[in-house]
Scaffold this motif. Structure first.
Motif, short mmCIF file in Angstrom:
data_model
loop_
_atom_site.label_atom_id
_atom_site.label_comp_id
_atom_site.label_asym_id
_atom_site.label_seq_id
_atom_site.Cartn_x
_atom_site.Cartn_y
_atom_site.Cartn_z
N VAL A 35 0.84 -1.19 0.00
CA VAL A 35 0.00 0.00 0.00
C VAL A 35 0.88 1.25 0.00
N THR A 37 1.02 4.71 0.90
CA THR A 37 0.27 5.68 1.72
C THR A 37 0.90 7.06 1.65
N THR A 283 -8.26 7.72 0.62
CA THR A 283 -7.65 6.70 -0.24
C THR A 283 -6.71 5.81 0.57
N ASP A 284 -5.95 6.42 1.50
CA ASP A 284 -5.09 5.61 2.38
C ASP A 284 -5.93 4.62 3.19
N ASP A 287 -7.42 1.75 1.03
CA ASP A 287 -6.37 0.83 0.60
C ASP A 287 -5.86 -0.04 1.75
N ARG A 290 -8.60 -2.52 2.76
CA ARG A 290 -8.69 -3.56 1.72
C ARG A 290 -7.56 -4.58 1.89
N TRP A 291 -6.36 -4.07 2.15
CA TRP A 291 -5.21 -4.97 2.36
C TRP A 291 -5.43 -5.83 3.60
#
Length: 450
Positions: A35, A37, A283-284, A287, A290-291
């Protein structure tokens, strides 16, 4: 009665939060991921286990901007009897303090001279991030003194064990002496989530205050399906956004899916009004969630059926060692593709222990580490207690012999023996001298008789 209940609840919440923070089995493994970030400070914690799964500069002091209002909420909810029926007058002089600050507001100017419920003011503070609502609540709870309210915020921070946090206002407007860390903010949010209405209010995207025709709308696009656009993330819930030029973009939020829950703190993502206004925190967050939700899972990494090490035992007839196992099965969040070779265990046990031993006798500890092929350093998952895998009985004969041996080696025993030896030597020397004197006296008497 209601205030008493909330105070009792707050004490219980404090104990629960502190227990989670300082629990001996709590671990922190910052797993590698792909990711990319933008936030400078990050803390992602699995709330089912209390385990940190990713962190970056989590203890670096940052400006919190409007995430400050999490603490404002805590102090208000713990000091108001009934938030639904308690009414607060909207004061012009309080709202005037925000003039020229560029504050986000909930348009309380339309209510000046009128009253609003504390509940509506909490929604006004947390949903659209109204600084006017934060100041109004602080003035009310502080008895007309916002400075007193800020002191209450700092007192609560100390109570929660937040060593790197200090507040100067209830709204998060920039001040050099107003700061926190991602780790402290996580503790604050964890505590607040256990308080009445907090989760409900902070996960609200639209709310109508009493008498209003226009709704309050959330600043958190991550949870707003209709206004969030590409920033919307369906598994996210709450909690609070914050933005100033000095603080950058900040976000505290959570997500749950497939039986897993995470709490995330993001501080100082890039932001400068009119120059860089992208919502990198959203967005961070999406993501990272999701990870975590697709790449991590709960696995048993230490079992009560798998021995960790062998321990020497004294005072047991015919048995001089015993296998040690974890006191309980220990499960941790690890990458779903993890291999057993990536788990290492270091023990801390004495050279030997005395019988008797039961299967619940804590003999030592084992620290469990994780290190995959991509990590340069091993990450601590937990420290667990070690207990014998079976009972070890005490031998009475060996125990008595050990007691005798211990006594014979003791300082006072050696002193006593030394005293006895000295007495015997003195007695021997004295006896010898007396015999010589008696013999000499006998010879003198014999000569006199002649």
């Amino acid at each position: 009665m209601k205030r008493k209940f909330i105070r009792v609840l707050s004490v219980l919440c404090t104990l629960v939060v502190l227990a989670c923070v300082f629990a001996p089995t709590a671990g922190a493994a910052s797993f590698t991921n792909s990711v990319a970030t933008k936030s400078e400070s990050i803390l992602l914690v699995n709330t089912d286990t209390g385990q940190t799964v990713y962190e970056k500069e989590a203890d670096t002091k940052r400006y919190p901007a409007s995430t400050t209002k999490i603490m404002t909420y805590i102090v208000v909810i713990e000091n108001v009897d009934d938030i639904e029926n308690t009414r607060v007058t909207i004061k012009k002089d309080v709202l005037d303090k925000l003039k020229g600050t560029g504050s986000s507001v909930a348009n309380l100017e339309a209510h000046i001279g009128k009253t609003m419920s504390v509940k509506d003011l909490l929604y006004s503070m947390m949903v659209p991030s109204g600084n006017d609502a934060a100041m109004t609540l602080a003035d009310y709870v502080g008895g007309g003194s916002i400075d007193k309210f800020v002191d209450m915020m700092n007192d609560k921070a100390k109570e929660l064990g937040l060593k790197n946090t200090h507040f100067k206002n209830p709204d998060g407007l920039h001040d050099e002496d107003h700061y926190t860390t991602a780790r402290d903010m996580y503790t604050m949010a964890s505590y607040a989530l256990k308080l009445p209405y907090f989760e409900e209010i902070t996960n609200t995207t639209e709310y109508y205050c009493e008498g209003d025709d226009e709704p309050l709308t959330t600043t958190n696009y991550l949870i707003d399906q209709w206004r969030g656009g590409d920033y919307y993330y369906m598994y996210a819930k709450g909690i609070k956004t914050g933005t100033t030029d000095q603080a950058g973009r900040c976000l505290v939020t959570s997500a749950s899916a497939d039986g897993y829950s995470y709490l995330l703190v993001l501080l100082k993502a890039p932001y400068k009004e009119g120059v860089e206004e992208e919502y990198y925190t959203f967005t961070d967050a999406a993501d990272l969630f999701r990870w975590a939700l697709t790449s991590l899972e709960l696995n048993t990494v230490a079992s009560t059926k798998t021995p960790i090490c062998e321990q020497k035992v004294k005072l047991s007839w015919g048995k001089d060692s015993v296998l040690l196992v974890p006191e309980k099965n220990f499960s941790a969040i690890v990458p779903s593709d993890y291999e057993e070779k990536w788990i290492t265990i270091e023990t801390n046990v004495p050279d030997e222990v005395d019988a008797p031993l039961d299967t619940n006798t804590v003999v030592g500890t084992a620290t469990i580490y994780y290190q995959d092929d991509k990590m340069t350093e091993k990450q601590e998952l937990a420290t667990v207690n070690l207990v014998p895998s079976e009972k070890v009985e005490l031998s009475g004969f060996l125990y008595v012999m050990n007691v005798i041996g211990t006594i014979m080696k003791s300082y006072w025993f050696l002193v006593a023996v030394g005293v006895i030896v000295i007495i015997l030597v003195i007695y021997y020397i004295t006896s010898k001298i007396n015999r010589k004197k008696a013999k000499a006296a006998k010879k003198v008497k014999h000569y006199r008789n002649l």
